[in-house]
Design a protein around this motif. Sequence first.
Motif, PDB file in Angstrom:
ATOM      1  N   TRP A  84       0.819  -1.213   0.000  1.00 34.23           N
ATOM      2  CA  TRP A  84       0.000   0.000   0.000  1.00 34.23           C
ATOM      3  C   TRP A  84       0.851   1.261   0.000  1.00 34.23           C
ATOM      4  N   HIS A  85       1.992   1.227   0.691  1.00 31.78           N
ATOM      5  CA  HIS A  85       2.802   2.442   0.775  1.00 31.78           C
ATOM      6  C   HIS A  85       3.446   2.776  -0.567  1.00 31.78           C
ATOM      7  N   GLU A  86       3.700   1.758  -1.418  1.00 34.15           N
ATOM      8  CA  GLU A  86       4.243   2.026  -2.742  1.00 34.15           C
ATOM      9  C   GLU A  86       3.187   2.678  -3.630  1.00 34.15           C
ATOM     10  N   ARG A  87       1.942   2.258  -3.453  1.00 30.67           N
ATOM     11  CA  ARG A  87       0.861   2.902  -4.197  1.00 30.67           C
ATOM     12  C   ARG A  87       0.695   4.351  -3.744  1.00 30.67           C
ATOM     13  N   VAL A  88       0.783   4.580  -2.453  1.00 27.59           N
ATOM     14  CA  VAL A  88       0.686   5.939  -1.933  1.00 27.59           C
ATOM     15  C   VAL A  88       1.792   6.810  -2.514  1.00 27.59           C
ATOM     16  N   ASP A  89       3.015   6.281  -2.571  1.00 28.76           N
ATOM     17  CA  ASP A  89       4.137   7.029  -3.155  1.00 28.76           C
ATOM     18  C   ASP A  89       3.834   7.400  -4.601  1.00 28.76           C
ATOM     19  N   PHE A  91       0.844   7.749  -6.059  1.00 29.14           N
ATOM     20  CA  PHE A  91      -0.175   8.790  -6.131  1.00 29.14           C
ATOM     21  C   PHE A  91       0.397  10.151  -5.750  1.00 29.14           C
ATOM     22  N   LYS A  92       1.302  10.172  -4.788  1.00 32.72           N
ATOM     23  CA  LYS A  92       1.934  11.436  -4.403  1.00 32.72           C
ATOM     24  C   LYS A  92       2.759  12.026  -5.532  1.00 32.72           C
ATOM     25  N   GLU A  93       3.325  11.158  -6.370  1.00 29.83           N
ATOM     26  CA  GLU A  93       4.135  11.635  -7.489  1.00 29.83           C
ATOM     27  C   GLU A  93       3.289  11.999  -8.709  1.00 29.83           C
ATOM     28  N   ASP A  97      -4.020   6.464 -11.526  1.00 33.87           N
ATOM     29  CA  ASP A  97      -4.627   5.193 -11.158  1.00 33.87           C
ATOM     30  C   ASP A  97      -3.550   4.121 -11.162  1.00 33.87           C
ATOM     31  N   TYR A  98      -3.830   3.017 -10.488  1.00 32.49           N
ATOM     32  CA  TYR A  98      -2.919   1.879 -10.400  1.00 32.49           C
ATOM     33  C   TYR A  98      -3.640   0.623 -10.861  1.00 32.49           C
TER      34      TYR A  98
END
Length: 226
Positions: A84-89, A91-93, A97-98
Amino acid sequence: MLILVVEDDRELAEGLRRDLKRAGFAIDLTNSAVDAAYLGSEALYDLIVLDLGLPDGSGLDVLRGWRAAGNPVPVLVLTARNAWHERVDGFKEGADDYLGKPFHTEELLARVGALLRRAHQQPAGPLRSVGLVLDEDQQTVILPDQRSIQLTATEFRLLRYFMLNPRRILSKSRLTEHVYAEDADPDSNVLEVYINRLRRKLGANYIQTRRGQGYRLRAPSADSGP
């Protein structure tokens, strides 16, 4: 609609090209972070499908560079990284969508369609514009009198781009960029041929020629000309 696919797995990349082309998109492919950074910043893509794990760099760095330069192109990230934290990273960049690998083609196409509608401020559901309804699964258009008209692949790509940009004047070069892949080499008169074909199928007054400017999709009126 022109999509850039950035993916280093050749089999997956060719599968994406095949599936997206079948769904009515023009596709450019690259497996390089360096090439992706350049293509994404120089070409007018409608959407980019971006793998994060590339052999010559990070897809996340590429995305970061596009956003730092103010590039708003919708980006769908493909990744085998499901933390989940890689997806958050991502989205922050600036990811829009993923989609995790492996995935079903139907989900990919649904996400691509949703992102394109959002980018063009179109509501969910069938694409509707100037009284026309586009059936993207069947690649047909439904006229106001409820007749369903079958479209060829190029007619479909062209009409979809018009319907996502209703009442906007679109130059010949802009239409060509968004309807044909980079490796295509259409004759200068080909676009006019397909516009005339659409006029015969839809009715002559839906697509207006603006001399020296381009073409515009509009609702026909009794006194409107081509």
